[in-house]
Design a protein around this motif. Structure first.
Motif, short mmCIF file in Angstrom:
data_model
loop_
_atom_site.label_atom_id
_atom_site.label_comp_id
_atom_site.label_asym_id
_atom_site.label_seq_id
_atom_site.Cartn_x
_atom_site.Cartn_y
_atom_site.Cartn_z
N LEU A 133 -21.28 32.24 -9.03
CA LEU A 133 -22.64 32.66 -9.41
C LEU A 133 -22.69 34.15 -9.70
O LEU A 133 -23.33 34.58 -10.67
CB LEU A 133 -23.61 32.33 -8.27
N ILE A 134 -22.01 34.96 -8.88
CA ILE A 134 -22.02 36.41 -9.08
C ILE A 134 -21.35 36.74 -10.42
O ILE A 134 -21.85 37.55 -11.19
CB ILE A 134 -21.31 37.12 -7.91
N ARG A 170 -21.11 34.84 -13.00
CA ARG A 170 -21.97 34.41 -14.10
C ARG A 170 -23.07 35.44 -14.34
O ARG A 170 -23.39 35.77 -15.48
CB ARG A 170 -22.58 33.05 -13.76
N ASN A 171 -23.64 35.97 -13.26
CA ASN A 171 -24.68 37.01 -13.40
C ASN A 171 -24.14 38.22 -14.13
O ASN A 171 -24.78 38.77 -15.02
CB ASN A 171 -25.16 37.46 -12.02
N ARG A 172 -22.94 38.66 -13.70
CA ARG A 172 -22.37 39.88 -14.28
C ARG A 172 -22.09 39.67 -15.77
O ARG A 172 -22.36 40.52 -16.60
CB ARG A 172 -21.08 40.21 -13.53
N LYS A 183 -28.95 44.82 -7.89
CA LYS A 183 -28.61 46.04 -8.62
C LYS A 183 -29.45 47.21 -8.14
O LYS A 183 -28.97 48.34 -8.05
CB LYS A 183 -28.84 45.83 -10.12
N GLY A 212 -23.49 37.38 -17.73
CA GLY A 212 -24.75 37.20 -18.44
C GLY A 212 -25.38 38.53 -18.81
O GLY A 212 -25.90 38.71 -19.91
N GLU A 213 -25.30 39.48 -17.88
CA GLU A 213 -25.87 40.79 -18.12
C GLU A 213 -25.16 41.49 -19.27
O GLU A 213 -25.78 42.07 -20.15
CB GLU A 213 -25.71 41.61 -16.84
N TYR A 216 -28.06 35.10 -6.16
CA TYR A 216 -29.33 34.48 -6.50
C TYR A 216 -30.41 35.47 -6.95
O TYR A 216 -31.45 35.07 -7.42
CB TYR A 216 -29.86 33.69 -5.30
N TYR A 217 -30.23 36.75 -6.71
CA TYR A 217 -31.28 37.70 -7.04
C TYR A 217 -30.61 38.96 -7.60
O TYR A 217 -30.71 40.04 -7.03
CB TYR A 217 -32.10 38.02 -5.79
N TRP A 218 -29.94 38.80 -8.73
CA TRP A 218 -29.07 39.83 -9.29
C TRP A 218 -29.81 41.14 -9.55
O TRP A 218 -29.31 42.22 -9.25
CB TRP A 218 -28.43 39.29 -10.57
N GLU A 219 -31.03 41.04 -10.11
CA GLU A 219 -31.76 42.25 -10.45
C GLU A 219 -32.01 43.12 -9.21
O GLU A 219 -31.80 44.33 -9.21
CB GLU A 219 -33.12 41.88 -11.08
#
Lengths: 178, 199
Positions: free
Chosen positions: A32-33, A35-37, B94, A39-40, B88-91
Motif C-alpha cells: 500500500l505504501i 502504491r501511494n508513493r 507527508k 501514485g503521487e 492508509y492516510y498518505w497525505e
C-alpha cells in the motif's frame, strides 16, 4: 552475573516479540505504501507532461541523463512520448531554506521547450516559502528557457533555490542545441 | 474500575495545559486543526495499547529493566502507527513526517506507563490512557484551531474569516506556537484560580 544474563534474555525476548509484530504489519502495509508513493509520482508526471505516454522505469543512461546527472542532483529521469516526440520528466532535488526541495520538470529537449514544473516535496516555511508550490510562480517556467525568472517576495531563498535548480538542469540539457 | 481515572485526563490532570508534558509535538504540529487531531489520535493509539499491554504483563516485567522494555513496547506501537498512516492516510503522513517517530519520546506516554499502567489494574490503566489521550487530542485541536484561524483564516480548512483578511504568518511558524501556547496556559491558570477562589 546470573542476573545480568536473565535480564538480557528477558529484554531480548521482548525485542523479538516486537520484531515479529512489526514485520507482520510491514508485510501488510508495504504494498500500500509503495502504491501511494508511485501514485503521487504518476500524478505529478501527468501534470508536467500532459497527454504523454510515459514509461515509469527510470533511465540510467543517454545524453539527457548524462547532462542532468552532471549538472544537478538528479533523483530519477523518466522518458515518455507525446505526438511522436521524445519528452522527459526529471526529478531533481535542490537545497531550500529548511531542507531538500524535490521538484519535477517536464521538458521536450528536441524543441527546447519546458512543458511544466511541479514541486513534489519541501519543508519550507508554511505561508511564505510554501508559495513555491503555487501556480502563479510555477507557470513562468513553461515554454522556452528564459534568461531571467521572477522570485517571490518574502520567499526569496526558497524561490531562488527552485529557479537555480531549474536553470542549471535545463541549461545542461538544452544548452548544446542552441 | 473507576470512571475518575478517565475524567481526570480531561481536567484536573489535563495533559499539556495542567500537567506540563508533551510539549514537543504540541508546538510542532499544531499549525492546523487537522494536523493536531491526527497527531492526537496517533498518540492516543500508542498510549492506549502501550498502557494496556504493560498493565497486563506488569508482574512479569523485571523491575530493573522496566524502562527499556517500556520504550521497546512504545516504539513498536509508534512504528505500527507510522506504517498504517503511510498505507492508509498518505497525505497526512507527508505532513506529520518526522513527528510521528518522535511520539516515542513523548514524555506523556512514558509518564503514564511508568506512573500508572505499571502499578494499576488493566481496566483502570485503559481508562487512564484513554482519558489522557482524549485530553491531549483536545488540547492539540484547540491550539491548532486558534493558530489556523489566525494563520490561514480557516478552521479544519473551512473558510472562517473572509477574503480581505491578511493571514498572520507568525501564527503558523514556531514563534506563533509558543505565543499561543503561552496565552492558552495563562488562560487555563486564570480559569483554575477563579474556580478555586469561588469554592
Amino acid at each position: 552475573m546470573r542476573e545480568i544474563i536473565a535480564l538480557s534474555l528477558a529484554l531480548a525476548f521482548v525485542c523479538l516479540l516486537s520484531a515479529f509484530s512489526l514485520s507482520f504489519v510491514y508485510q501488510h502495509s508495504k504494498p500500500l505504501i509503495e502504491r501511494n508513493r508511485e501514485g503521487e509520482l504518476r500524478e505529478a508526471v501527468e501534470k508536467v507532461l500532459p497527454g504523454a505516454k510515459v514509461e515509469y522505469a527510470p533511465l540510467t543512461s543517454g545524453r539527457v541523463f548524462e547532462a542532468l546527472n552532471s549538472s544537478s542532483n538528479l533523483i530519477a529521469l523518466y522518458k515518455g512520448e507525446k505526438d511522436g516526440r521524445e519528452v522527459y520528466a526529471a526529478l531533481i532535488s535542490v537545497k531550500g531554506y529548511q531542507g531538500a526541495i524535490r521538484m519535477l520538470i517536464g521538458f521536450d529537449p528536441g524543441a527546447s521547450e519546458i512543458l511544466g514544473v511541479e514541486i513534489l516535496e519541501h519543508a519550507e516555511t508554511p505561508g511564505l516559502g510554501s508559495r513555491i508550490e503555487g501556480e502563479s510562480f510555477l507557470s513562468q517556467f513553461k515554454g522556452k528557457l528564459k534568461p531571467k525568472y521572477d522570485t517571490i517576495t518574502g520567499a526569496t531563498i526558497s524561490s531562488s533555490a527552485v529557479i537555480r535548480g531549474f536553470v542549471n538542469a535545463m541549461r545542461a540539457v538544452m544548452g548544446g542545441e542552441r | 474500575m473507576r470512571l475518575q481515572n478517565f475524567t481526570k485526563g480531561l481536567w484536573t490532570e489535563l495533559p499539556v495545559l495542567r500537567v506540563l508534558l508533551g510539549f514537543c509535538p504540541t508546538l510542532a504540529v499544531t499549525n492546523r486543526a487537522e494536523n493536531g487531531l491526527v497527531m492526537g489520535l496517533a498518540t492516543t493509539f500508542v498510549l492506549f495499547f502501550s498502557c494496556t499491554l504493560i498493565s497486563i504483563f506488569k508482574k512479569l516485567i523485571p523491575h530493573r529493566i522496566r524502562i527499556p522494555i517500556f520504550i521497546v513496547v512504545i516504539a513498536s506501537f509508534v512504528t505500527i502507527v507510522d506504517y498504517l498512516l503511510a498505507a492508509y492516510y498518505w497525505e497526512m503522513h507527508k505532513v506529520l513526517g518526522i513527528y510521528i517517530p518522535l511520539i516515542v519520546v513523548n514524555c506523556l506516554i512514558l509518564g503514564r506507563v511508568e506512573a500508572f499502567a505499571s502499578k494499576n489494574p488493566v481496566g483502570d490503566s485503559m481508562l487512564d490512557a484513554l482519558g489522557m489521550g482524549v485530553g491531549f487530542t483536545l488540547v492539540l485541536v484547540v491550539l491548532g484551531s486558534i493558530r489556523e484561524l489566525f494563520g490561514f483564516g480557516t478552521i479544519f480548512s473551512h473558510q472562517v474569516i473572509g477574503k480581505p483578511y491578511e493571514p498572520m504568518v507568525l501564527m503558523i511558524i514556531p514563534p506563533g506556537a509558543l505565543l499561543s501556547l503561552g496565552l492558552l496556559l495563562g488562560l487555563m491558570n486564570l480559569i483554575r484560580d477563579r474556580m478555586e477562589g469561588r469554592r
